[in-house]
Scaffold this active site. Sequence first.
Site, PDB file in Angstrom:
ATOM      1  CD  GLU A   3       5.011   0.378  -9.482  1.00  0.00           C
ATOM      2  OE1 GLU A   3       5.165   0.048  -8.313  1.00  0.00           O
ATOM      3  OE2 GLU A   3       3.921   0.737  -9.957  1.00  0.00           O
ATOM      4  CG  ASP A  52       1.270   1.156  -9.720  1.00  0.00           C
ATOM      5  OD1 ASP A  52       1.218   1.543 -10.894  1.00  0.00           O
ATOM      6  OD2 ASP A  52       1.262  -0.046  -9.395  1.00  0.00           O
ATOM      7  CG  ASP A  94      -0.056   1.818  -4.390  1.00  0.00           C
ATOM      8  OD1 ASP A  94       1.095   2.132  -4.765  1.00  0.00           O
ATOM      9  OD2 ASP A  94      -0.525   0.685  -4.549  1.00  0.00           O
ATOM     10  CD  GLU A 153       4.256  -2.468  -2.893  1.00  0.00           C
ATOM     11  OE1 GLU A 153       5.019  -3.354  -3.315  1.00  0.00           O
ATOM     12  OE2 GLU A 153       3.139  -2.697  -2.413  1.00  0.00           O
ATOM     13  CE1 TYR A 196      -2.235   0.944  -9.325  1.00  0.00           C
ATOM     14  CE2 TYR A 196      -3.036   1.995  -7.327  1.00  0.00           C
ATOM     15  CZ  TYR A 196      -2.111   1.198  -7.973  1.00  0.00           C
ATOM     16  OH  TYR A 196      -1.064   0.659  -7.269  1.00  0.00           O
ATOM     17  NE  ARG A 214      -1.974  -3.728  -5.401  1.00  0.00           N
ATOM     18  CZ  ARG A 214      -1.034  -3.984  -6.310  1.00  0.00           C
ATOM     19  NH1 ARG A 214      -0.494  -2.977  -6.975  1.00  0.00           N
ATOM     20  NH2 ARG A 214      -0.631  -5.211  -6.536  1.00  0.00           N
ATOM     21  CG  HIS A 238      -7.097  10.499  -5.871  1.00  0.00           C
ATOM     22  ND1 HIS A 238      -6.964  10.925  -4.573  1.00  0.00           N
ATOM     23  CD2 HIS A 238      -5.853  10.485  -6.395  1.00  0.00           C
ATOM     24  CE1 HIS A 238      -5.681  11.159  -4.314  1.00  0.00           C
ATOM     25  NE2 HIS A 238      -4.993  10.901  -5.400  1.00  0.00           N
TER      26      HIS A 238
END
Length: 748
Positions: A9, A77, A79, A81, A277, A279, A322
């Site tokens: 991203e 990423d 998640d 999104e 990560y 989030r 996770h």
Amino acid sequence: MSKNLVIVESPAKAHTIEKYLGSDFKVLASVGHVRKDTKVDKATFDVTYEIDPGHKQIISELKKASKAADKVWLATDEDREGESISWHLTEVLGLPKDTARITFHEITKPALEAAILNPRTVDMDMVASQQARQTLDMLVGYDLSDIVRRKVPGAISAGRVQSPALRLIVEREKEIEKFAGKSTFKISGKFLKDAEFDASYDGKAPEDEAGARELLEGFSGKKFVVTEVEETEGAKANPVPFTTAALQIEANSKLGFSSRTTMTAAQGLYQAGLITYHRTDSLNLSKQAVAAAASYIKEHFGAGYLKTRSFKTKSAGAQEAHEAIRPTDFSRVSAGKNDYEKRLYQLIWARTLATQMANAKVAKTTIRINDEFVAKGEVVVFDGFLKVYGKSKDLELPRVAKGDEVKLLAMTARQTFQKPPARYTEGSLVKKLEELGIGRPSTYASIMTAIQARGYVVKGESEGEEREVVELKLDAGTVSRSLVREKYGANKGKLMPTLIGELVSGFLTENFKNIVDYKFTANIEKDLDLVAEAKLARVKMLKDFYGPFRDTVLAANGVERYNNARLLGHDPETGKPIYAKVGKNGGFIQIGDNEKEAGEKPRFAPLPKRKSVKTVTLEQALKQLALPSLPRVLGAAPDGVELIAAAGPFGPYLKGGKYNIPMKDYDPYLVTFEEALPLYQAKVNSILADFGEIMIINGAYGPYVKGPGRRNHVKVPKDLDPKSISLEQAKEMLENKPKTRRRAPRKK
């Protein structure tokens, strides 16, 4: 061209990953979302997507690179999104459905190599869940914002998740307004036994000064004996690892960071490969991370400080990742490219180590005197995790035994007021939203930003007001009285609703109960989790929500404009009603009813300074209505120019000929000619040369040339006398001024 193309991203992330994967891999960035949803079919819930205009060049480069590569890897990423962005990339770039999708919780060589060995395809259930969230937010945003703009003066928009957050802030403010705290007198004594120590009165606190004085006088000349000594040993429990919400809460509390600042700094650390990560709902730490933390603790603090633990995630819908947020390398004590990142990294590093360290042990002592006074002390016997995270404050009491007599040195009774409920900070609001199940890790920062950007919530700036409190002191058998000043009511950094924010929340609460209902909003989050787990169809979930919601919107079209006007009373001369109201520019005073009802136009006046629609009185409103109308002629300056006080969209200003001079420290209704003249004179004196449309001005940061239009100016070099500049020179300087870089518009 490299055999493998990896698409991520962000350019920062791409740069870090490319270092680890080697020459066979080329890493490019999509720079966020490549497509945006522009339209939703309200019958089928099909979404129309368009390529973001700013991404056309990026997409062209990605297409070219993907065609030249032997294999494409989607590494956005992990998640929902990120999953959605990977799906959009397959659609836009024309990639096959079995294109390799890889995820990793940290940007390190081992994690990337493991991801390459275990690819999968795009998870369409996660994509469906993200689509459902975007569709919901778009439908609610369009319909709700449209009606809110028409029905509530000054309203801009309303959102599905932001509205319950606004309601929490408004409800807390109402609690504070209704709070009628009483005062009592807190009694404390200073005693002596080998050393001085303080003890608090353990009986019922007196409610008035007379009761407090009587109590103090009763202790005069009394004998004080230790009636009980209790010594216990306890432990201070370790903190748990950071989730996204916990990180925002702690960074706000300890570092003063806003949610947006925290997430920006965390993103920078993650993209640089410094933390995992950012989030996540998970409390889990990998076995490798626990082992690395244990090794560091043993080496630097000793085996006695080590106590490894595993943590279980509480949230059933912990779908964002996770593992908890932790450093990727514990030997790196400090990291980050700026002060924000360095301070946040240190917080994460210390917190993660603390989770694997031994509990702190404390010795607690409680001394009771005459069964009326209690002294409590605490000494840290073993600091454990406090070595790296937290502070230990020792309060040591002198050694005493039951039956020992202690000497009273002085006793104080101080008037103490009950405190109203505390306003939310960004951190405590995130904590409350998390408790209620509203929002997800990736949304908290945007919720905080949205309610403030719309002008519905502001952060307080007051350090508090001062008040006098009564303090009685028993010293050498005599009770003396004094008044002590203390601050109260500080709201600096606290979230406070604006008048418009209160109106919007009131309108939604009355007409859209589900939208601001906490349980209803939390249940939508659960439904989105079910969509991600393939247990609920996206279209069914949207139909079940949107049908009833659309009916509510249609019903709300018929309600009257929501103003929440406050009738202050009636004008003694005309008998006309006087209201305090809220308009698009804030509060104001109105005398007379609306023209349609009264047949004549009402008159208006601004609210007095530091008064709101809730606090202004009829007497104050009458004074405001007696003020002259604007613009207001003050008089003529010595050079013959007429000075006029006026108010504009950017505040009050003084008009003097062709000059508009800001008057932020003056009320345009009350400012006198004597106060305004120096402002005009200072402006005239700052004009070193006036060529009409072009002027040479001596500004706050030095002399500059101002040309026609906005932002058309250039600084005068230090080696040039500004008074010597001719019109031709000024024109040439403006034509050759350095080009300023225009800031790119913020992408939504």
